[in-house]
Design a protein around this motif. Structure first.
Motif, PDB file in Angstrom:
ATOM      1  N   PRO A  13      37.884  40.218  36.419  1.00 33.64           N
ATOM      2  CA  PRO A  13      36.560  39.621  36.233  1.00 33.64           C
ATOM      3  C   PRO A  13      35.428  40.635  36.347  1.00 33.64           C
ATOM      4  N   LEU A  14      35.728  41.870  36.674  1.00 35.04           N
ATOM      5  CA  LEU A  14      34.686  42.865  36.901  1.00 35.04           C
ATOM      6  C   LEU A  14      34.044  43.313  35.595  1.00 35.04           C
ATOM      7  N   PRO A  15      32.761  43.664  35.638  1.00 32.12           N
ATOM      8  CA  PRO A  15      32.134  44.307  34.474  1.00 32.12           C
ATOM      9  C   PRO A  15      32.815  45.636  34.167  1.00 32.12           C
ATOM     10  N   ARG A  16      32.598  46.124  32.959  1.00 34.35           N
ATOM     11  CA  ARG A  16      33.324  47.315  32.519  1.00 34.35           C
ATOM     12  C   ARG A  16      33.066  48.516  33.424  1.00 34.35           C
ATOM     13  N   GLY A  17      31.804  48.778  33.769  1.00 32.00           N
ATOM     14  CA  GLY A  17      31.499  49.934  34.606  1.00 32.00           C
ATOM     15  C   GLY A  17      32.127  49.840  35.982  1.00 32.00           C
ATOM     16  N   LEU A  18      32.066  48.664  36.569  1.00 33.59           N
ATOM     17  CA  LEU A  18      32.655  48.460  37.891  1.00 33.59           C
ATOM     18  C   LEU A  18      34.174  48.544  37.829  1.00 33.59           C
ATOM     19  N   ARG A  19      34.729  48.032  36.751  1.00 34.99           N
ATOM     20  CA  ARG A  19      36.184  48.102  36.575  1.00 34.99           C
ATOM     21  C   ARG A  19      36.643  49.551  36.412  1.00 34.99           C
ATOM     22  N   ARG A 102      42.912  45.383  44.470  1.00 33.39           N
ATOM     23  CA  ARG A 102      42.534  43.984  44.642  1.00 33.39           C
ATOM     24  C   ARG A 102      41.217  43.654  43.948  1.00 33.39           C
ATOM     25  N   LEU A 103      40.353  44.645  43.800  1.00 36.69           N
ATOM     26  CA  LEU A 103      39.146  44.411  43.006  1.00 36.69           C
ATOM     27  C   LEU A 103      39.509  44.179  41.541  1.00 36.69           C
ATOM     28  N   LEU A 104      40.484  44.937  41.075  1.00 35.06           N
ATOM     29  CA  LEU A 104      40.906  44.783  39.683  1.00 35.06           C
ATOM     30  C   LEU A 104      41.702  43.501  39.470  1.00 35.06           C
ATOM     31  N   GLU A 112      33.961  40.488  47.740  1.00 36.19           N
ATOM     32  CA  GLU A 112      33.040  41.170  48.647  1.00 36.19           C
ATOM     33  C   GLU A 112      33.787  41.861  49.783  1.00 36.19           C
ATOM     34  N   ARG A 113      34.824  41.219  50.277  1.00 42.34           N
ATOM     35  CA  ARG A 113      35.620  41.838  51.337  1.00 42.34           C
ATOM     36  C   ARG A 113      36.297  43.109  50.832  1.00 42.34           C
ATOM     37  N   MET A 114      36.815  43.055  49.615  1.00 49.63           N
ATOM     38  CA  MET A 114      37.457  44.229  49.036  1.00 49.63           C
ATOM     39  C   MET A 114      36.432  45.333  48.758  1.00 49.63           C
ATOM     40  N   ARG A 115      35.229  44.928  48.351  1.00 47.47           N
ATOM     41  CA  ARG A 115      34.183  45.927  48.088  1.00 47.47           C
ATOM     42  C   ARG A 115      33.820  46.681  49.359  1.00 47.47           C
ATOM     43  N   ARG A 116      33.652  45.950  50.456  1.00 47.17           N
ATOM     44  CA  ARG A 116      33.308  46.605  51.717  1.00 47.17           C
ATOM     45  C   ARG A 116      34.423  47.539  52.178  1.00 47.17           C
ATOM     46  N   MET A 117      35.658  47.087  52.034  1.00 44.29           N
ATOM     47  CA  MET A 117      36.777  47.938  52.425  1.00 44.29           C
ATOM     48  C   MET A 117      36.848  49.184  51.552  1.00 44.29           C
ATOM     49  N   ARG A 198      23.173  47.132  43.523  1.00 40.59           N
ATOM     50  CA  ARG A 198      23.560  46.575  42.222  1.00 40.59           C
ATOM     51  C   ARG A 198      24.997  46.069  42.244  1.00 40.59           C
ATOM     52  N   VAL A 199      25.885  46.846  42.850  1.00 41.62           N
ATOM     53  CA  VAL A 199      27.285  46.421  42.931  1.00 41.62           C
ATOM     54  C   VAL A 199      27.418  45.221  43.867  1.00 41.62           C
ATOM     55  N   ARG A 200      26.669  45.214  44.950  1.00 41.55           N
ATOM     56  CA  ARG A 200      26.713  44.073  45.863  1.00 41.55           C
ATOM     57  C   ARG A 200      26.314  42.786  45.156  1.00 41.55           C
ATOM     58  N   GLN A 201      25.250  42.855  44.385  1.00 38.88           N
ATOM     59  CA  GLN A 201      24.800  41.664  43.671  1.00 38.88           C
ATOM     60  C   GLN A 201      25.813  41.226  42.622  1.00 38.88           C
ATOM     61  N   ALA A 202      26.389  42.195  41.911  1.00 39.83           N
ATOM     62  CA  ALA A 202      27.386  41.855  40.893  1.00 39.83           C
ATOM     63  C   ALA A 202      28.607  41.196  41.522  1.00 39.83           C
ATOM     64  N   ILE A 203      29.057  41.728  42.655  1.00 42.37           N
ATOM     65  CA  ILE A 203      30.214  41.155  43.338  1.00 42.37           C
ATOM     66  C   ILE A 203      29.890  39.764  43.872  1.00 42.37           C
ATOM     67  N   SER A 204      28.675  39.586  44.393  1.00 44.60           N
ATOM     68  CA  SER A 204      28.268  38.277  44.907  1.00 44.60           C
ATOM     69  C   SER A 204      28.265  37.229  43.799  1.00 44.60           C
ATOM     70  N   LEU A 205      27.757  37.604  42.633  1.00 46.72           N
ATOM     71  CA  LEU A 205      27.756  36.674  41.499  1.00 46.72           C
ATOM     72  C   LEU A 205      29.178  36.335  41.059  1.00 46.72           C
ATOM     73  N   LEU A 206      30.040  37.335  41.051  1.00 50.69           N
ATOM     74  CA  LEU A 206      31.423  37.101  40.651  1.00 50.69           C
ATOM     75  C   LEU A 206      32.145  36.208  41.650  1.00 50.69           C
ATOM     76  N   ASP A 207      31.890  36.428  42.937  1.00 52.86           N
ATOM     77  CA  ASP A 207      32.507  35.570  43.952  1.00 52.86           C
ATOM     78  C   ASP A 207      32.069  34.119  43.778  1.00 52.86           C
ATOM     79  N   GLY A 208      30.769  33.923  43.506  1.00 48.40           N
ATOM     80  CA  GLY A 208      30.280  32.568  43.295  1.00 48.40           C
ATOM     81  C   GLY A 208      30.870  31.930  42.057  1.00 48.40           C
ATOM     82  N   ARG A 209      31.012  32.713  40.992  1.00 45.90           N
ATOM     83  CA  ARG A 209      31.579  32.186  39.756  1.00 45.90           C
ATOM     84  C   ARG A 209      33.048  31.821  39.932  1.00 45.90           C
TER      85      ARG A 209
END
Length: 214
Positions: A13-19, A102-104, A112-117, A198-209
């Motif tokens: 579900p990640l955007p291309r740059g984050l992926r 796990r992000l992938l 968000e938990r995986m992002r922090r780790m 920016r990554v925090r916000q993107a991950i937060s939106l993805l978690d909500g979705r």
């Protein structure tokens, strides 16, 4: 009756740059952790000088033994601390590898938990890899002149042919420092990237979705 189509594999579900950043971190942590663990295990066998017989640097058993002895001498004083840092680096890289994977492919886990780790483990890997590189540079600075002197005894490096060997004393540690800067710098950049707002916000939106889809 037409059989139901097989479900398509779940895409990240990640955007291309984050992926892409997560994939780079996955590969970088895998290779760095593997080599750190291999070297850490090798430090436990420093006294076994028979290991040097399986590797020939100059093709002369006497010179190879001399170089191996010098390397063992240089590593002996750093053995405990180097093993500690290499072991810690391999553990941190394994955390980065798992969290990037796990992000992938989250499989229901909170991103968000995986992002922090991932952010924390990559910053820690940058620090530990810098220390590892500093210790490696000490060994390389000790080994450079010894390797150059050993090569000067070979017929291929007599007379004017020995001139390029003069750079060996600084080329070996310089290469070690440059490679350390590349790897540690990459970890640091990745860590800062995954800590960015920016990554925090993107991950937060993805978690909500993903929560709504569930």
């Amino acid at each position: 009756m037409t059989p139901p189509a097989a479900p398509s594999p779940q895409k990240s579900p990640l955007p291309r740059g984050l992926r892409f950043a997560a994939f780079v971190c996955l590969v970088l942590s895998a290779f760095t952790g593997f080599f750190a663990l291999s070297e850490c295990l090798g430090l436990s066998q420093l006294e076994d000088t028979r290991n040097a017989a399986h590797f020939s640097l100059v093709g002369d058993p006497v010179l190879d033994a001399r170089i191996a002895k010098a390397q063992l001498s240089a590593l002996q004083s750093l053995r405990e601390s180097r093993a500690l840092f290499l072991g810690a680096l391999s553990v941190v890289c394994s955390l980065a590898f798992v969290s990037a994977g796990r992000l992938l492919r989250p499989d229901g886990l909170p991103l968000e938990r995986m992002r922090r780790m991932l952010a924390g483990s990559t910053i820690a890997a940058a620090l530990l890899r810098t220390i590892d590189g500093a210790q490696g540079a000490v060994v390389a600075r000790h080994m450079g002149p010894i390797i150059a002197d050993a090569l000067k005894t070979l017929p291929e490096f007599q007379g004017s042919s020995a001139a390029p060997l003069e750079v060996m004393a600084w080329l070996l540690p310089a290469t070690t420092i440059g490679f350390t800067a590349l790897i540690a710098g990459s970890f640091a950049v990745l860590g800062q990237y995954f800590q960015s707002e920016r990554v925090r916000q993107a991950i937060s939106l993805l978690d909500g979705r993903l929560a709504k889809e569930d």
